[in-house]
Every structure is written in C-alpha cells, then in structure tokens.
Design an enzyme around this catalytic site. Structure first.
Site, PDB file in Angstrom:
ATOM      1  N   VAL A  52       0.254  -6.735 -12.102  1.00 27.22           N
ATOM      2  CA  VAL A  52      -0.516  -7.185 -10.933  1.00 27.22           C
ATOM      3  C   VAL A  52       0.299  -7.183  -9.644  1.00 27.22           C
ATOM      4  CG1 VAL A  52      -2.152  -8.581 -12.253  1.00 27.22           C
ATOM      5  CG2 VAL A  52       0.010  -9.610 -11.482  1.00 27.22           C
ATOM      6  N   TYR A  53       1.593  -6.914  -9.706  1.00 26.60           N
ATOM      7  CA  TYR A  53       2.405  -6.911  -8.493  1.00 26.60           C
ATOM      8  C   TYR A  53       1.970  -5.739  -7.603  1.00 26.60           C
ATOM      9  CZ  TYR A  53       5.694 -10.246 -10.634  1.00 26.60           C
ATOM     10  OH  TYR A  53       6.270 -11.341 -11.223  1.00 26.60           O
ATOM     11  N   GLY A  54       1.520  -6.074  -6.413  1.00 24.33           N
ATOM     12  CA  GLY A  54       1.047  -5.040  -5.502  1.00 24.33           C
ATOM     13  C   GLY A  54      -0.151  -4.294  -6.041  1.00 24.33           C
TER      14      GLY A  54
END
Length: 327
Positions: A52-54
């Site tokens: 889910v990072y970025g």
C-alpha cells in the site's frame, strides 16, 4: 554494516533497515535511487516496503532499481500485505486477499520471491489460523523465504508465534514483528517485546526517530519542508510534539552534546541496541538524511547515557506488568 540474525532463523540482515514509505509519492525515482545506492554501498541489506505504500508505487520503484542499479541478491526485500483502502474494513488478512496481494507485489517488484513477507496488521474478522496458513503457503511455494507480522499486540503476537511452533504439519516460524518503537514510544516493552524475546521473534522498530521528532528539528518550531509541515503527514507527527515529548528530546540533545554526536545518532543508537531489536527501519526523505542515519554505525552509547535516557522516557507500567505483590 554489522549483520544480525532475524529472530531465531538463519536469515541475516543489516542492523539498520531502509524504509520506503514515501517512495513513489514524496520521494521521486532519482532520490530513491540515490538512497538505495548509498545504503547498499554502506553495507545495508534490509529494504522494507508494503503493497500500500504509494498505492503500490514504492514496490514498483524498488523493483525498477533492483533491475539495474543494485543486484537483487545483495538485498533482503521485506514487504507487507493486509492493509486495504476501505473505511469500513481497514485490514483484510484473509488467505485469498493475502496471497493475491503477494502475487501483485512480486509483479511490481520484478522478482520471483521476497525475503520477508509480513502481515501488515491483525484482522479481527478473519480466523488467525487462516491468516497464518497464507504465510505457510507463501513460504512452501517459494514466493516468500521468511514470514513475519506487523502491528500485532502482545497477545496476538504470542498466539500467532505459538500456533506456528505448536500446530501439526509444516508450519513457518515467525521470524519478525514490526512495531513502532523509540524513546517517544516504548509501548512495545509492555507485552510485545517480552513475547518476542520468549518466542524467538526479532523486532523491527518502525519510526525509531519518533517520526522525526527525536532529531530535534521541531524544537524551534515546525520546518516548512519537514513531515510535520506537510499537509498529509502533519497529523502523523503531531502526537509527539507535546510537553512530555519535548523533555525527552531535550535529554537526547543533552546526551548528544556530551558525546559530540547528533541527537539523531543518540536516539537511533539507543533503539538499535535494545534487547530483542534486530534492525530499526529508517525512512529518509533525502540521501543527506540517510547519510546522517547511517553514521550511527560507529556509535555505541555508554551505559550511564542509556540509563539516563531510560529514566527520562520511562513509560508507566504497573499492574499486571509488575509483580502484583509489590504494588
């Protein structure tokens, strides 16, 4: 850089990890490349990211860089799955969601396997044994080499780690747990850390610099170019800008002055060398900040400094953590 075993496993990682939360969002491709090359040249191996990072861009950027800049085999790539952008259900640790997320992560990373695959958070709506079965399947299929968890409280970690050790069949031992841990946030010492030490699970501290506050950059106000000065990160930093935190930051700075070091170095060295800690995960906005963090390798805090910092930041732990007969 010194290497440490991750929990009670054969996997060795650098004792400082590189976080990529901002890659693909606040950190562009060029800056990410500079950070990764700098980290690798310093002997760093552990790179932490999440699906889910970025919105997946962090994994994609890392995959592009390992395709040409840094050899894949020189890195220990750790990613996570289970967080979902759903206001009604923040976490989905069902077997189906986790395994499909892992396949998507591998595609973005451009690799056949990840070295460490972590459940991002505990999902109370999914039976824990189903979640853990996803870890077993990922490892047995070769898509992950080791498995861990993140943001599990004490009883959740103890239950998960014990299940993996005691349940019949080929189970995957939990190698790690990732939790926020710093001089400003010592809550893991209450139950998580004792459970991890007892069960042979290595601790990977996130936000080891108190979301940047322990560097001292906020002592005179909030810099416009800091996380605290950005619209989407300000709420993340705000909880550590109160008076109790300020006293701890002042103590760190006093220790740094006495050691001819920086506040960043003192705060990072303190958490790096705590019992049970394997590798703090440092997320730098720039290569210059990462260089400052990596400079901690040569610093070990004297015992008297550690005791002073322990005292000034000590959390209140009473019943049932202390022997009830002494209360």
């Amino acid at each position: 850089m010194e290497q440490r075993h991750l929990g009670r496993t054969g996997l060795r990682v650098s004792r400082i990890g590189l976080g990529t939360l901002t890659w693909g969002r606040d950190t562009d491709d060029h800056e990410a490349a500079e950070q990764l090359k700098l980290f690798w040249e310093a002997g760093g191996t552990l790179i932490d990211t999440a699906d889910v990072y970025g919105g997946g861009e962090s994994e994609y950027v890392l995959g592009q860089l390992t395709a040409g800049l840094v050899p894949r085999e020189d890195l220990v790539i750790a990613t996570k799955a289970g967080s979902v952008p759903d206001p009604d259900r923040r976490f989905d640790a069902s077997r189906g969601h986790l395994l499909s997320s892992l396949d998507a992560s591998l595609q973005r990373l451009g690799t056949d396997y990840v070295d460490l695959w972590q459940v991002h958070a505990f999902d109370p709506t999914t039976p824990l044994e189903e979640t853990l079965q996803a870890l077993d399947l990922a490892v047995s299929s070769g898509r992950a080499r080791y498995a861990g968890v993140s943001n599990f409280c004490g009883w959740q970690l103890a239950k998960a780690a014990t299940w993996q050790l005691a349940a019949p069949g080929a189970r995957t031992r939990l190698a790690s747990t990732q939790m926020e841990y710093s001089l400003l946030q010592r809550g893991v010492e209450r139950e998580v850390l004792p459970a991890a030490l007892d069960l042979g699970v290595g601790l990977l501290p996130s936000s080891p610099l108190g979301r940047g506050v322990l560097t001292g950059k906020y002592r005179a106000g909030t810099p416009a170019d800091s996380r605290g000065g950005s619209e989407h990160m300000a709420p993340f930093v705000a909880p550590y800008l109160d008076e109790p935190a300020s006293r701890i930051v002042d103590a760190v700075q006093t220790a740094a002055d006495g050691l001819a070091a920086t506040a960043l170095q003192v705060a990072l060295a303190w958490v790096r060398d705590r019992p049970g800690v394997v590798a703090p995960i440092v997320g730098a906005r720039t290569a210059t900040q990462l260089t400052a963090a990596l400079s901690v390798e040569a610093l070990s805090l004297p015992d008297e400094i550690c005791r002073a910092l322990d005292d000034v930041s000590a959390p209140v732990h009473r019943y049932p953590d202390h022997d009830w007969s002494t209360l």
